[in-house]
Motif scaffolding. Structure first.
Motif, PDB file in Angstrom:
ATOM      1  N   VAL A 194       0.821  -1.208   0.000  1.00  0.00           N
ATOM      2  CA  VAL A 194       0.000   0.000   0.000  1.00  0.00           C
ATOM      3  C   VAL A 194       0.862   1.268   0.000  1.00  0.00           C
ATOM      4  O   VAL A 194       0.463   2.296  -0.544  1.00  0.00           O
ATOM      5  N   HIS A 195       2.051   1.187   0.568  1.00  0.00           N
ATOM      6  CA  HIS A 195       2.984   2.322   0.483  1.00  0.00           C
ATOM      7  C   HIS A 195       3.441   2.512  -0.970  1.00  0.00           C
ATOM      8  O   HIS A 195       3.549   3.641  -1.457  1.00  0.00           O
ATOM      9  N   ALA A 196       3.758   1.411  -1.633  1.00  0.00           N
ATOM     10  CA  ALA A 196       4.209   1.500  -3.028  1.00  0.00           C
ATOM     11  C   ALA A 196       3.096   2.065  -3.903  1.00  0.00           C
ATOM     12  O   ALA A 196       3.317   2.922  -4.766  1.00  0.00           O
ATOM     13  N   VAL A 215      -7.638  11.514   5.036  1.00  0.00           N
ATOM     14  CA  VAL A 215      -8.531  10.395   5.338  1.00  0.00           C
ATOM     15  C   VAL A 215      -9.040   9.739   4.051  1.00  0.00           C
ATOM     16  O   VAL A 215      -9.259   8.532   4.009  1.00  0.00           O
ATOM     17  N   GLN A 216      -9.183  10.521   2.998  1.00  0.00           N
ATOM     18  CA  GLN A 216      -9.591   9.924   1.715  1.00  0.00           C
ATOM     19  C   GLN A 216      -8.465   9.052   1.148  1.00  0.00           C
ATOM     20  O   GLN A 216      -8.732   7.988   0.591  1.00  0.00           O
ATOM     21  N   ASP A 217      -7.247   9.510   1.280  1.00  0.00           N
ATOM     22  CA  ASP A 217      -6.137   8.652   0.863  1.00  0.00           C
ATOM     23  C   ASP A 217      -6.166   7.348   1.651  1.00  0.00           C
ATOM     24  O   ASP A 217      -5.897   6.270   1.106  1.00  0.00           O
ATOM     25  N   GLY A 218      -6.493   7.463   2.921  1.00  0.00           N
ATOM     26  CA  GLY A 218      -6.594   6.268   3.747  1.00  0.00           C
ATOM     27  C   GLY A 218      -7.679   5.325   3.264  1.00  0.00           C
ATOM     28  O   GLY A 218      -7.478   4.102   3.188  1.00  0.00           O
ATOM     29  N   ALA A 219      -8.843   5.870   2.920  1.00  0.00           N
ATOM     30  CA  ALA A 219      -9.938   5.030   2.440  1.00  0.00           C
ATOM     31  C   ALA A 219      -9.573   4.382   1.110  1.00  0.00           C
ATOM     32  O   ALA A 219      -9.855   3.194   0.874  1.00  0.00           O
ATOM     33  N   ARG A 220      -8.924   5.154   0.254  1.00  0.00           N
ATOM     34  CA  ARG A 220      -8.477   4.573  -1.018  1.00  0.00           C
ATOM     35  C   ARG A 220      -7.496   3.423  -0.779  1.00  0.00           C
ATOM     36  O   ARG A 220      -7.530   2.410  -1.475  1.00  0.00           O
ATOM     37  N   GLY A 221      -6.640   3.593   0.190  1.00  0.00           N
ATOM     38  CA  GLY A 221      -5.663   2.547   0.479  1.00  0.00           C
ATOM     39  C   GLY A 221      -6.326   1.272   0.977  1.00  0.00           C
ATOM     40  O   GLY A 221      -5.974   0.161   0.559  1.00  0.00           O
ATOM     41  N   VAL A 222      -7.293   1.428   1.858  1.00  0.00           N
ATOM     42  CA  VAL A 222      -8.003   0.249   2.375  1.00  0.00           C
ATOM     43  C   VAL A 222      -8.745  -0.445   1.233  1.00  0.00           C
ATOM     44  O   VAL A 222      -8.748  -1.684   1.124  1.00  0.00           O
TER      45      VAL A 222
END
Lengths: 385, 385, 385, 385
Positions: free
Chosen positions: D201-203, D354-361
């Protein structure tokens, strides 16, 4: 930590725009063991106050001069005053400030070169002894964990008898500089040397830290390429070490495009090592008869002192500030132990001392002497202990 | 090619087991323009014959001695004899062999150092002039295309006025050597120098080829670390160049684990360059105020002379043999043009000459003089032309 | 060498301006064991003659077509005709030429991909068996000595059980190409694939050569970014290997600025390895719990097969032509042994075979199938032996 | 800074021995703008207290649980309570803690992956909107200044239209791990993924941050090589981006000897870029038709946003903690502006949301879905805003 509080310090110098003051503060802050509580950040009272505000310090402890600072901090109750002072002013003022704080009973962290004369340096050695001061000199490049690994490998005999040492420190900033940091080129502020005094002395110290060897003789070729100043901006030295090792130390401020190219190579009868400050997390070991090795910061296979000076796992690069922070952490823990009446930890006393500072000042002077005489000079020296 | 045949050569030296003879043959063979047709490969007639057989040569042209070779080849009809001789014997014999072949009307490719005395070197200069000989000296490292690119960048003024030149050549093979190649350490065979004469002279030549500058003064620190020989195996030199540039040349045979670490860094007022022989397809340009650049072999954006000395596309590494082959190809094409009575191509005369050889022998002697005197010496020199 | 003469070959293709023909000739010439004596260099008789002249060949053996060449060479006396033919024409013609020369009793060196259909590839396998042909395929990247070292380390179990294999081959030349080498993008000449067929197959072969593992399944994502052609210029493959290892093979011709970035990484339970074609003299070994190692070409500590495929000492870089020459030397020595009625040397049969060629053609076709189906496909295959 | 005090935070998690908690604290401390004043460092009250003591915190603000912390901090007077909370607990608990602190009116810094379900992630998006929370997610690798430079170069169009993106993140620690950090492999604590969820998810985020492109489709090949756990420890993904770019994302925890090998390569129609986390101060630009470039941290020629995220001069390496500190500094300055009722600085809002977080999940779940289905899946997604 033997103290149930952070170690407290004040800063002299490091006002608005001063690069190195910010590095000292970041390095001191990194581990949460040290606290900045006071400062005389500039010879301008106004600028000192501005810096104190920016750092959210108690205005009562932001001073208009270092003289005021030493007086007012000494006047505070024990346990409330600073434990040590950090001196990040131009070279010429280090001596007077360090002397005053030592005599007032404070411990000291001082930038290099420690003083601008050998006499002053030796006087600091004597004062440190008399007042039992903890004195740390920020030869920060030896704070890198892989430099400590390198020293351990030498100590373990992995390189055999040392023969050749190449220490280089090319920079290029001065080739195109216009007015920046120019106090470094003013003898009345910087002292008698630039390329040797500002950076060559780091290369010299790195070499002796890793090898454990001192110079016996040197022959310097010094040049001032730039306009508008007289101090040398390029220095090439032939050097001889204790025990017969030979080598080169060169430093340059006009090697255009070089950034901060400190590098050390050491070759013995059995193996060689190679370390570059701009790629500091790796140490290369070279052998005559088997694959070379790359030691990498953060691994369990490294020496305890290398692991002690590392914060985060392998593969997560540590840099300049972290190396600087190792000097601070070791000094602060030594001070904390002193305050608590305890012995410092095994690795906590590993930081450059006032004697290292005196040796450095002597080295700078001998390099300048040699350059002027265009001949070999004796480089042996023992500072007061 | 102006000739409708390959250029023909014979080899003196390069018998069974001799590394450098094989490199010369591979380099000469690479482009299909040069043909080995004769040889006196060893001072042993038997070994010479063995080598000739292994190389599938006509036994009638495999000779028991170089004296026989020069006589018998001269006796052949023009157009049937060799065009040039390659001399890859130990240093001390270069002079007599080269002299004999020149006087017999042959062109010459000779290993460096060209001779063991300055007098002999100067005599070769005079002979080459008298006999109008094409004489190529295998300072092979200047055959690398990116070295030629480096020279072009200097010539174009991209670096500005040159200030600092660091030429280094560390090797480690001698630190653990037992008996290999030991003629290099025997003064009666190798001449008066090892670390300077065998490799330092390559670093010196590389620096002057790229910068176009000659030395004016030098100060050498020479050491013999090994046992069983007297020649120096480590050499550190302070050097001054025409026009005020300063620098260091160091070469070492006891830097354990270093393989063939020839490297050149040049810094001017505008830019710096950095080239490493062990990574020869790349040339690094360094600037004060913009991103550094990596020039890569085989690209259309390189200088014509760099492209002329390249055989295959970018990304397909070329190495030592290809660089060596550039010297051979240029020499052979110059000879072919001479035989055909034509002018050589624009880039074909770019190979080290007998004057470069004489300068190299002079440099070696001055380095040894300086080391013995432990002082600066004048390094200026002009060979006969 | 068991023969008392050079091994002789003729070339089909490799006319004026063809890059790869020149590489084949240089590679064959390098060691002085192989001689070019005939050729049909172009489908234009005139161009073939020009090339023959430039190479100083006997005009009688420079042919107007490969058909003429196979007839006329077969007609020559045994011992006078070529020993083998090298085929460096566009892919689509490999099969017919190879078939004709095999049936005429000649040995073959052929460029990859061997054929444009699996059927043709299998037919060549059968012909090679029937005629007892020595058939070498120029998957030249496996000629690098450090690739052979890598395979040895895997074989010795140093990596443990293999788990992950990353083979990549980015190039960028096609992103800005205008008309160069465009036959590679014409299906009627190149076959059904570009990024896989031209370079991906090298990455695939390198991985299987080093690991000893064959693919069991693959899933390809193929894209054609460029204009004016339909073949894919970018290919990303998920792959499964025998024994459970997983990995990625990607090849690209539009990765701007990449030159010839073939790289292989292999990870097992005990160690990993990393090799880059653009820095081919070094092999990196990675461990979980000790310093990583750098194996360097030319050292005595390397495996015998790595040393066998090296010509010059450590630190003197070998490159692409030398690796290519290893394929040629091994093939030629195997042919020489065959001619002499002897067994080939221990390492001489180490070159890619007709079966490797058939496997490669099958791999290419399965990658294209998968890309079209957008799904996993079975990649298992056994060519006729 | 718009506030005349440091920004204050409390930490949940990060007890004795937790690596990442220490990194957060060092990163927050580095600039002297943020102050740790409270904590619930462990689910064990005793360990929490120990950690608080070690950090010299006021014992009254060291809590036995995060529930206690949220209550007691909320009860403090405005201006005295924490400004934000940092959540560094195992993944599964992020949601509940973040929700509670948001609802109590605190700003949040949260480790990635943000939650273990998409539903929870979306709920956090809604809460952040409702409570107008400043929410920073520590995708810390995008804090590196040269990553920001890379993004600027893409934005400026220097690469042209993007075509190929290779994001890789090999690690090896798990190949030989015995019991360390094993919560990462327990689905009840870590969630449904390891190699993707922890590092892939970092990549993924690094690629989208630099390119500005979102995924449209992916195809994942997931493997669990280790014993004793079911989550994948190796993941290879084919990916498609908006606008037609293609690529690969691979992450691995069993690539023995790899340390933290995050690397991004992006190729467009005009140029390519290459950045490696283990050498983070340098960014390589690759061109089809001119020398490649190396951009170096700390230089004036870099984009303003790159310079904004740098503390020290060129040549003085910055590392992982400094990159992490950039996330913190930007978040803290945005909070400080909010508290002061001012607009944040131009570059201060550059941190993962937080949107980046949701996209990552969502990305993690789609990768796992694809791996299970062994097929391409749609990867398009828009979180609540």
């Amino acid at each position: 930590m033997p103290l149930n509080r952070k170690v407290r310090y004040g800063m002299v110098g490091g006002g608005p725009g001063a690069f190195i003051g910010g590095v000292h503060r970041a390095a001191a802050a990194l581990d949460g063991e040290i606290e900045l509580v006071a400062g005389a950040f500039s010879s301008s009272a106004e600028k000192s106050r501005q810096q104190g505000d920016a750092l959210h310090l108690d205005p009562a402890r932001v001073y208009a001069s270092w003289e005021e600072m030493v007086e007012r901090e000494r006047a505070r109750a024990e346990g409330d005053r600073i434990d040590f002072v950090t001196i990040v002013t131009p070279n010429v003022s280090h001596f007077a400030i360090a002397k005053a704080f030592i005599e007032a009973g404070f411990h000291v962290v001082c930038d290099k070169p420690m003083t601008t004369t050998v006499e002053d340096a030796e006087e600091l050695c004597r004062l440190v002894k008399r007042y039992d001061t903890v004195f740390g000199l920020t030869h920060n490049y030896t704070g890198y964990p892989m430099v400590k690994q390198a020293r351990e490998l030498v100590r373990q005999g992995k390189l055999g008898t040392l023969r050749k040492v190449v220490a280089e420190y090319p920079q290029g900033w001065l080739a195109k500089a216009a007015g920046i940091n120019m106090w470094r080129l003013d003898p009345s502020v910087a002292g008698i040397s630039s390329a040797v005094g500002d950076i060559g002395v780091h290369a010299w110290h790195l070499a002796r830290y890793v090898t454990g060897l001192e110079l016996t003789a040197l022959n310097a070729d010094l040049t001032s390429f730039g306009k508008g100043y007289e101090l040398e901006d390029d220095a090439n030295l032939l050097v001889h070490y204790d025990g017969g090792a030979r080598g080169v130390i060169y430093s340059s401020q006009i090697s255009v495009g070089e950034e901060n190219g400190l590098r050390l190579r050491v070759f013995g009868t059995e193996a060689g090592l190679d370390w570059r400050q701009e790629d500091p997390n790796y140490l290369h070991l070279l052998y005559a008869d088997r694959a070379s090795e790359v030691y990498k910061r953060g691994n369990d296979y490294l020496a305890p002192i290398a692991r002690h000076n590392t914060r985060i796992p392998f593969g997560h690069p540590e840099g300049f500030i972290e190396a600087f922070a190792n000097i601070y952490r070791n000094v602060a823990r030594t001070i904390a132990a002193r305050v608590a009446g305890e012995a410092p930890g095994e690795f906590d006393t590993d930081f450059p001392t006032v004697q290292d500072g005196a040796r450095g000042v002597h080295f700078i002077h001998r390099a300048i002497d040699s350059g002027r005489q265009r001949d070999w000079v004796d480089a042996r020296y023992a500072p007061p202990t």
